[in-house]
Design a protein around this motif. Structure first.
Motif, mmCIF file in Angstrom:
data_model
loop_
_atom_site.group_PDB
_atom_site.id
_atom_site.type_symbol
_atom_site.label_atom_id
_atom_site.label_comp_id
_atom_site.label_asym_id
_atom_site.label_seq_id
_atom_site.Cartn_x
_atom_site.Cartn_y
_atom_site.Cartn_z
ATOM 1 N N LEU A 140 53.150 50.169 14.429
ATOM 2 C CA LEU A 140 54.548 50.202 14.396
ATOM 3 C C LEU A 140 55.361 50.608 14.329
ATOM 4 N N GLU A 141 56.662 50.123 14.741
ATOM 5 C CA GLU A 141 57.364 50.582 15.895
ATOM 6 C C GLU A 141 59.032 50.206 14.934
ATOM 7 N N ILE A 142 60.062 51.454 15.076
ATOM 8 C CA ILE A 142 61.004 51.877 14.080
ATOM 9 C C ILE A 142 62.079 52.155 14.426
ATOM 10 N N ASP A 143 62.753 51.706 14.756
ATOM 11 C CA ASP A 143 63.958 51.641 15.128
ATOM 12 C C ASP A 143 64.938 52.667 15.718
ATOM 13 N N ILE A 144 64.621 53.086 14.248
ATOM 14 C CA ILE A 144 65.891 54.485 14.162
ATOM 15 C C ILE A 144 64.921 56.266 14.539
ATOM 16 N N LEU A 145 63.423 55.616 14.538
ATOM 17 C CA LEU A 145 62.964 56.851 15.465
ATOM 18 C C LEU A 145 62.510 56.438 16.810
#
Length: 198
Positions: A74-79
């Protein structure tokens, strides 16, 4: 190239084995670690592609069978795209995804106290590779875009499924039936690219 008739699924993750089996053509004889009990290799690649190839080469050499391996996360943009290739490791030694999900929420809170009022963009990435011994046959990437749910929802799926809402849907992957999920997720999108080899 001749079609593959036997395939080892190179993972110790039962959820992945189940999903990959559901996607594979019926005529292929499938082996998994439920038959062999091989320890997983050290995944020290820098990308999903690297880690997928590490696994498919390693398990192929151990079993002498063509091996399909998946590296996904999972890639989370804000992180800054975390947890990314470390997605399973966020769950600690036993890859406990309840822990991993708590960590996602902790990191989001650190980053922005008001994150729940915003749309937190994320995506699932899946790299699938097939290797036979040292030889790479194919390596492809699939993804699905979505948003992070404010709380975990649903008991289906595995990993981060309960906190991922695919674009255009109101439900998390944890809430929808596996049959529907298998036709729209990152693994399915990668599979479409790998089909001609199977």
């Amino acid at each position: 190239m001749k079609k593959i008739s036997e395939l080892f699924i190179g993972t110790n993750n039962k959820g992945k084995i189940k999903e990959i089996k559901a996607l594979l053509p019926k005529g292929i004889k499938i082996y998994s670690n439920l038959n062999f009990k091989i320890k997983s290799p050290i995944e020290n690649g820098k990308t999903f592609e690297d880690n997928s190839l590490i696994k498919s080469k390693y398990f192929s050499k151990k079993t002498n069978l063509p091996c399909l391996a998946d590296d996904s996360g999972l890639e989370i943009d804000i992180l800054s795209k975390a947890p990314g290739i470390y997605s399973a490791r966020w769950g600690g030694k036993s890859s406990d995804f309840k822990k991993a999900i708590k960590r996602v929420y902790r990191e989001l809170n650190k980053k922005d106290k008001n994150w729940k009022r915003k749309k937190i963009k994320a995506r699932f990435i899946c790299c699938l590779s097939i290797c036979f011994l040292e030889k790479k046959i194919v390596c492809v990437k699939g993804k699905v875009e979505g948003l992070i749910s404010h709380e975990p929802k649903g008991k289906n799926g595995f990993g981060y499924d309960p906190i991922f809402i695919p674009i255009g849907k109101k439900f998390t992957f944890g809430e929808i039936s596996p049959k529907i999920k298998y036709k729209m997720d990152h693994r399915f999108n990668a599979f479409k690219k790998i089909k001609k080899f199977l």
